[in-house]
Scaffold this motif. Structure first.
Motif, PDB file in Angstrom:
ATOM      1  N   ARG A 186       0.854  -1.184   0.000  1.00 43.64           N
ATOM      2  CA  ARG A 186       0.000   0.000   0.000  1.00 43.64           C
ATOM      3  C   ARG A 186       0.889   1.233   0.000  1.00 43.64           C
ATOM      4  O   ARG A 186       1.797   1.347   0.830  1.00 43.64           O
ATOM      5  N   MET A 187       0.657   2.136  -0.936  1.00 44.89           N
ATOM      6  CA  MET A 187       1.442   3.370  -0.990  1.00 44.89           C
ATOM      7  C   MET A 187       1.210   4.195   0.272  1.00 44.89           C
ATOM      8  O   MET A 187       0.067   4.378   0.699  1.00 44.89           O
ATOM      9  N   LEU A 188       2.290   4.695   0.846  1.00 46.53           N
ATOM     10  CA  LEU A 188       2.164   5.548   2.024  1.00 46.53           C
ATOM     11  C   LEU A 188       2.582   6.981   1.714  1.00 46.53           C
ATOM     12  O   LEU A 188       1.840   7.915   1.969  1.00 46.53           O
ATOM     13  N   MET A 189       3.775   7.150   1.149  1.00 50.10           N
ATOM     14  CA  MET A 189       4.238   8.507   0.835  1.00 50.10           C
ATOM     15  C   MET A 189       5.379   8.432  -0.168  1.00 50.10           C
ATOM     16  O   MET A 189       6.023   7.392  -0.336  1.00 50.10           O
ATOM     17  N   THR A 190       5.618   9.547  -0.816  1.00 46.99           N
ATOM     18  CA  THR A 190       6.709   9.626  -1.776  1.00 46.99           C
ATOM     19  C   THR A 190       7.995  10.043  -1.077  1.00 46.99           C
ATOM     20  O   THR A 190       8.001  10.415   0.101  1.00 46.99           O
ATOM     21  N   SER A 191       9.082   9.972  -1.822  1.00 46.53           N
ATOM     22  CA  SER A 191      10.387  10.464  -1.363  1.00 46.53           C
ATOM     23  C   SER A 191      10.826  11.505  -2.394  1.00 46.53           C
ATOM     24  O   SER A 191      11.599  11.206  -3.306  1.00 46.53           O
ATOM     25  N   PRO A 192      10.317  12.724  -2.284  1.00 47.21           N
ATOM     26  CA  PRO A 192      10.517  13.708  -3.353  1.00 47.21           C
ATOM     27  C   PRO A 192      11.983  14.076  -3.542  1.00 47.21           C
ATOM     28  O   PRO A 192      12.700  14.329  -2.584  1.00 47.21           O
ATOM     29  N   MET A 193      12.390  14.080  -4.797  1.00 47.05           N
ATOM     30  CA  MET A 193      13.774  14.438  -5.114  1.00 47.05           C
ATOM     31  C   MET A 193      13.812  15.521  -6.180  1.00 47.05           C
ATOM     32  O   MET A 193      12.943  15.559  -7.054  1.00 47.05           O
ATOM     33  N   PRO A 194      14.822  16.372  -6.122  1.00 44.94           N
ATOM     34  CA  PRO A 194      14.967  17.398  -7.157  1.00 44.94           C
ATOM     35  C   PRO A 194      15.258  16.755  -8.509  1.00 44.94           C
ATOM     36  O   PRO A 194      15.538  15.559  -8.608  1.00 44.94           O
TER      37      PRO A 194
END
Length: 335
Positions: A135-143
């Protein structure tokens, strides 16, 4: 013989009940603690704090699984939470690879968060992840990624011809389209590949160039190539998530936004000191001319169309997912 009083029985019952509701999750990451993992660290901190210590997370950096097998580990319940990158196994998570297409137009981390979570909420993604009990929980945002490399700087489309580059996903496809030779060695292997000459350059976000040492042996860094980024979600095992008490599940869900906010603040601090880091390590900052970037961007459009067609062929709503990305980018930009 010791006689249990009503009070002592009640105390024992309370103790057993407290023990029964205590939950500890194992979390599989890789590498070392860095900007890329700070939201997971913060999530663990917040969950423990808000549950009064009844819900805790034990975070492992490579001790539970390697980075390319985290989704497999989630699927069999080897651990309850993990981070992975879509480009490591595109066949297992085809739907979210739309977020790795080159030159989508995402400009900052806030936009990356908004667009990623919109895709994560799409039924096609939910269904595909469920095949892995995830189940998707959160992203790991990257530049946006940029290159570091050895030798002469690569700042023109012609100079990419024959360049051996560590690049995955859509970024790798973009480089391949202009004659470069992409390889998908994992982030942990990138330093050795660059040091040994297996690759001439490595495409990473800033934190990864620092964490995995590629900046230590680089001669140059492209400040404005910005071809795209990779997408690395944090997922939870569905069975473990559903087994949580209502209270613990709510604590986990509500801690996500706070953890992402903390991640963004922390990454901003890293970017603020980036110029000084380049100078300290003797890495030349090079600029790619605007007309060269236009050539690359124009060449990315066939890659977008090919992704849509391949997704459709695999039973995914390719055009719908692609259009959702475009719409969410415009929405995130306030347009």
């Amino acid at each position: 013989m010791k006689i249990l009083t009503t009070a002592s029985v009640a105390a024992l019952t309370l103790a057993f009940a407290s023990e029964a509701i205590a939950t500890e999750w194992n979390v599989s990451l890789w590498g070392k603690r860095r900007a890329f993992t700070e939201h997971v660290e913060k999530l663990a901190e917040l969950v423990a704090e808000r549950s009064g210590g009844d819900f805790t997370m034990s975070i492992s950096y490579g001790g539970l699984s390697n980075n390319t097998e985290n989704l497999d580990g989630i699927s069999i319940g080897a651990f309850e939470m993990a981070q992975f990158c879509a480009g490591y196994h595109r066949d297992k998570n085809r739907a979210i690879t739309v977020l790795e297409l080159p030159f989508l137009g995402v400009e900052n981390l806030d936009q990356e968060v908004a667009v990623s979570h919109a895709i994560y909420d799409h039924p096609a993604v939910t269904e595909e992840m469920a095949k892995w009990n995830a189940r998707m929980l959160m992203t790991s945002p990257m530049p946006q990624y940029n290159l570091v490399g050895t030798g002469d700087p690569r700042v023109t489309v012609d100079s990419f011809e024959g360049m051996r580059v560590r690049a995955t996903g859509g970024i790798g496809s973009m480089f391949e389209s202009v004659g470069a030779v992409p390889t998908s060695v994992t982030s942990s292997e990138a330093y050795n590949a660059m040091e040994s000459g297996v690759v001439d350059s490595v495409a990473f976000a800033q934190h990864a160039h620092l964490s995995f040492g590629t900046l230590d042996i680089a001669d140059w860094w492209t400040e404005n190539l910005n071809p795209g980024t990779v997408n690395c979600p944090v997922v939870v095992n569905i069975d473990a998530y559903e087994a949580l008490s209502d209270e613990h599940r709510a604590i986990l869900d509500e801690a996500v936004d706070d953890s992402i906010d903390y991640y963004l603040e922390n990454y901003a601090d890293l970017l603020e000191g980036w110029e000084a880091t380049l100078s300290e390590k003797g890495v030349e900052k090079v600029t790619v001319a605007a007309d060269e970037i236009v050539k690359l961007s124009d060449g990315a459009q066939p890659i977008h169309q090919a992704w849509i067609e391949e997704a459709n062929a695999n039973g995914l709503p390719g055009q719908e997912l692609y259009d959702l990305v475009q719409a969410e980018i415009l929405k995130a930009k306030g347009q």
